[in-house]
Design a protein around this motif. Structure first.
Motif, PDB file in Angstrom:
ATOM      1  N   LEU A   1     189.817  78.487  40.140  1.00 20.19           N
ATOM      2  CA  LEU A   1     189.035  78.155  38.948  1.00 20.19           C
ATOM      3  C   LEU A   1     188.770  79.392  38.097  1.00 20.19           C
ATOM      4  CD1 LEU A   1     186.432  75.578  40.332  1.00 20.19           C
ATOM      5  CD2 LEU A   1     188.705  75.178  39.369  1.00 20.19           C
ATOM      6  N   ARG A   2     188.527  80.519  38.731  1.00 20.97           N
ATOM      7  CA  ARG A   2     188.317  81.754  37.976  1.00 20.97           C
ATOM      8  C   ARG A   2     189.585  82.133  37.208  1.00 20.97           C
ATOM      9  NH1 ARG A   2     183.769  84.808  39.798  1.00 20.97           N
ATOM     10  NH2 ARG A   2     182.661  83.685  41.468  1.00 20.97           N
ATOM     11  N   ARG A   3     190.729  82.007  37.881  1.00 24.87           N
ATOM     12  CA  ARG A   3     191.986  82.374  37.225  1.00 24.87           C
ATOM     13  C   ARG A   3     192.312  81.423  36.079  1.00 24.87           C
ATOM     14  NH1 ARG A   3     194.189  82.992  43.251  1.00 24.87           N
ATOM     15  NH2 ARG A   3     193.694  85.191  43.608  1.00 24.87           N
ATOM     16  N   ALA A   4     191.941  80.147  36.222  1.00 22.95           N
ATOM     17  CA  ALA A   4     192.172  79.186  35.141  1.00 22.95           C
ATOM     18  C   ALA A   4     191.386  79.566  33.896  1.00 22.95           C
ATOM     19  CB  ALA A   4     191.787  77.785  35.605  1.00 22.95           C
ATOM     20  N   ASP A   5     190.321  80.323  34.075  1.00 24.59           N
ATOM     21  CA  ASP A   5     189.496  80.771  32.944  1.00 24.59           C
ATOM     22  C   ASP A   5     189.928  82.148  32.435  1.00 24.59           C
ATOM     23  OD1 ASP A   5     187.412  80.197  31.171  1.00 24.59           O
ATOM     24  OD2 ASP A   5     185.965  81.363  32.341  1.00 24.59           O
TER      25      ASP A   5
END
Length: 528
Positions: free
Chosen positions: A387-391
Motif C-alpha cells: 500500500l505504501r508503494r502504491a502511494d
C-alpha cells in the motif's frame, strides 16, 4: 427467549474435562493460573480436577486450598462407590473429601448398558451406588452435584432406569442433577424433549453437560437452558476428549448478548471472553482457534469486497454483534476479492491516508499478485509495504544489487549453506558473506551483516519461522512456491510473503520485506 428473570449458572470444567484432550497437558502451575483467570472473569463454579486420579490433580487441590477466589467456588470431581463396595470404604469418595472443597461433583452411570456391561452389575446396584455415594458425601457436610453420565443415551435405551438414577441422587440430597451427553451424539430436538421430560419430574435444578461429537454442543447447551436447566457446564475453547466439550466462551456470549441472561457473568465480564480464550490457549501451548465464534481471530474478519464495503457503511449489516462486546476487533483481509473500501479500511488500520489513485493502483496490484499466488491474510507486513508503494513510497534505507547462495555437501556432515549479498546503503557498497544451516539462514545472516552497522534496529529482529507451500504440484519442480516468514523484534511480530518458481527467490523476497517492515516500524524502546 429474552427473559432477564431466567437464571443460569456457568460451571467451568476446563481444568478437569478439558485436560482430557489428547494434545493437552497442564502443569500444576498452569492450572492455578487458569483458575485465577476464570475467577477474574466471574465463573461461579470451577471444577479443578479429579483428586486421587493422578498426583497432579491431588497436588493442585492441596495448593488451591490456599488460594483466595473472588467469584468462584472450586469444586472437586469424582466417581461413586464401586459395585459391591460400602460408601464408607470407597477410596474415590475419601479422595473427594480430602480435596477440601465445599462442593463436590460425583458421576454415576445412567445408561443401563454401562451398568450391565461396563460395571458388570445389576441395575438395582447401579441405583444404589448413586444413592449411597450422595448420602455419604452429604453426611460429611458436602454440597453435592450429580453428573448423570450418558444420561441421554440411557434415557433413549431405558428411560425408567435413567430416571431412577437421577431420582435416587435427588432423594439423597444432590443439589443439581446434571444431564450428560457423554458420547456427544444428541441433536437439539432430542435434548429439548428429554430435558423437558426430566424437568417435569425433578424438584431440584437441572444441569447440562454435553460433548461435541455431532457438532451441536453449544446449540444443545442453549436449547437445554430454554428447556429449563439452571447449570451449564463447558470448557474454555471447547477443550476435551475426542472432538471436545461444549465451548463455554460462545455459550456465555450467547446467554448474555442474545438471550438476555445478564447475570450469567458479572457485569462487564463478557468483554473479556476473547482475552480468556487466548490466555487459556497460550497456557495450554495450543494455537488459538482462528474461526472460534466470538473470540477467534477471524470471527469478525471480512474478505469479500461486498462485505467489507457494507461493514464500512453499517457494521451490523455483516456482524451479528459488535466485536468489542466480547473483547475482539473488526478486521479486513485484503485479497483479489477486495475493492476500494477494503483497501481504504486496511490503509486506515496501518495509519496510511491513500488518495483515490493510490487506492486504485493498490487494488490492481493486489489482484494481479493474487493471481500469481500471493496471499496477504497473514502477511500483513507485506501488505502494508504494498500500500505504501502504491502511494509512490520508496524505502530509503538500502538497495539490493545482487545475492547468491551456495550449498556445500560435506561427507558425513550436514550440508552448509553460504550466501553473499551486495547492498548499497547511503551511497556505500557492501559485499558481505555468511554461512547458515540452510539457504534462508545464510541469506538472513549475510543481509543482517551488510545492514546492521548502518541500521542497528536490525539487531533487535529475529527470524522466528519459515513456511513453504507448493501452489501447483502438477508441474513438479517448476511449481510456484509461496514462502511466509515470521519475524519479531521482541515488541511485535510480523509476517511477510514471497512467491516464485524458485524457492530461494521467494524466500529472499519475503526476507527483504521483513527487514524493510522492521525498519518502518522499529521497536519503540531498543533492547539493552
Amino acid at each position: 427467549m429474552t427473559d432477564a428473570s431466567v437464571r443460569v449458572e456457568l460451571y467451568d470444567t476446563t481444568l478437569r474435562d478439558g485436560a482430557q484432550q489428547a494434545d493437552l497437558s497442564y502443569t500444576v502451575e498452569d492450572r492455578l493460573r487458569i483458575l485465577h483467570r476464570l475467577d477474574q472473569v466471574g465463573f461461579p463454579f470451577i471444577e479443578g480436577g479429579w483428586p486421587g486420579a493422578n498426583p497432579r490433580d491431588s497436588e493442585f487441590f492441596r495448593l488451591a486450598a490456599k488460594e483466595s477466589l473472588e467469584h468462584a467456588e472450586l469444586t472437586a470431581f469424582g466417581m461413586t462407590r464401586r459395585a459391591g463396595e460400602r460408601a464408607d470404604d470407597s477410596q474415590a469418595l475419601r479422595d473427594l473429601l480430602d480435596a477440601g472443597t465445599e462442593v463436590v461433583c460425583v458421576v454415576g452411570k445412567a445408561w443401563d448398558l454401562h451398568v450391565t456391561e461396563a460395571l458388570r452389575t445389576d441395575l438395582e446396584e447401579g441405583v444404589a451406588m448413586v444413592r449411597d455415594s450422595v448420602m455419604f458425601l452429604r453426611a460429611q457436610g458436602r454440597r453435592v452435584f450429580f453428573d448423570a453420565e450418558h444420561f441421554f443415551d440411557g434415557y433413549l435405551s431405558y428411560p425408567a432406569f435413567a430416571m431412577a438414577v437421577v431420582a435416587s441422587a435427588e432423594e439423597s440430597g444432590a443439589e443439581r442433577l446434571v444431564l450428560c451427553d457423554t458420547n456427544g451424539g444428541m441433536l437439539p430436538f432430542d435434548i429439548a424433549r428429554i430435558v423437558g421430560a426430566v424437568r417435569d419430574q425433578a424438584a431440584v435444578p437441572l444441569g447440562i453437560h454435553v460433548h461435541n461429537d455431532a457438532g451441536c454442543a453449544v446449540a444443545n447447551s442453549l436449547v437445554a437452558v430454554d428447556a429449563g436447566v439452571l447449570q451449564v457446564q463447558g470448557t474454555v475453547n471447547g477443550y476435551g476428549e475426542r472432538t471436545g466439550n461444549a465451548d463455554i466462551v460462545p455459550i456465555a456470549a450467547n446467554l448474555v448478548l442474545k438471550l438476555g441472561v445478564t447475570d450469567a457473568l458479572p457485569q462487564g465480564s463478557v468483554s473479556h471472553l476473547t482475552e480468556l480464550a487466548h490466555y487459556v490457549a497460550e497456557i495450554a501451548n495450543l494455537s488459538p482457534e482462528a474461526r472460534q465464534p466470538y473470540a477467534g481471530r477471524y470471527a469478525f474478519t471480512h474478505k469479500a469486497g461486498l462485505h467489507t464495503s457494507g461493514v464500512a457503511r453499517v457494521s451490523r449489516a455483516y456482524e451479528h454483534v459488535e466485536p468489542g462486546a466480547v473483547g475482539n476487533r473488526r478486521n479486513v483481509v485484503a485479497s483479489d476479492y477486495s475493492g476500494g473500501a477494503s483497501i481504504r479500511m486496511k490503509a486506515e488500520e496501518f495509519g496510511l491516508a491513500l488518495g483515490d489513485d493510490a487506492v486504485a493502483a493498490a487494488v490492481q496490484e493486489l489482484k494481479e499478485r493474487a493471481s500469481r499466488g500471493y496471499t496477504y491474510d497473514l502477511a500483513e507486513a507485506s501488505l502494508d509495504l504494498l500500500l505504501r508503494r502504491a502511494d509512490g513510497w520508496l524505502q530509503p534505507w538500502f538497495t539490493i544489487e545482487s545475492y547468491r547462495v551456495h550449498v556445500e555437501e560435506r561427507s558425513g556432515e550436514e550440508p552448509l549453506a553460504e550466501a553473499t549479498v551486495k547492498v548499497i546503503t547511503s551511497g556505500t557498497r557492501h559485499i558481505e558473506s555468511a554461512e547458515g544451516q540452510g539457504p534462508v539462514g545464510a541469506l538472513d545472516n549475510a543481509l543482517r551483516k551488510a545492514l546492521s552497522n548502518d541500521y542497528p534496529a536490525l539487531d533487535d529482529m529475529e527470524l522466528e519461522d519459515f513456511r513453504v507451500r507448493v501452489l501447483d504440484r502438477s508441474v513438479g519442480t517448476g511449481a510456484t512456491v509461496r514462502v511466509l516468514i515470521d519475524l519479531s523484534n521482541g515488541e511485535r511480530e510480523w509476517t511477510t510473503v514471497g512467491v516464485s518458481e524458485n524457492i530461494i527467490e521467494a524466500s529472499w523476497e519475503a526476507l527483504v520485506d521483513g527487514y524493510t517492515s522492521g525498519l518502518v516500524h522499529p521497536r519503540s524502546v531498543p533492547e539493552d
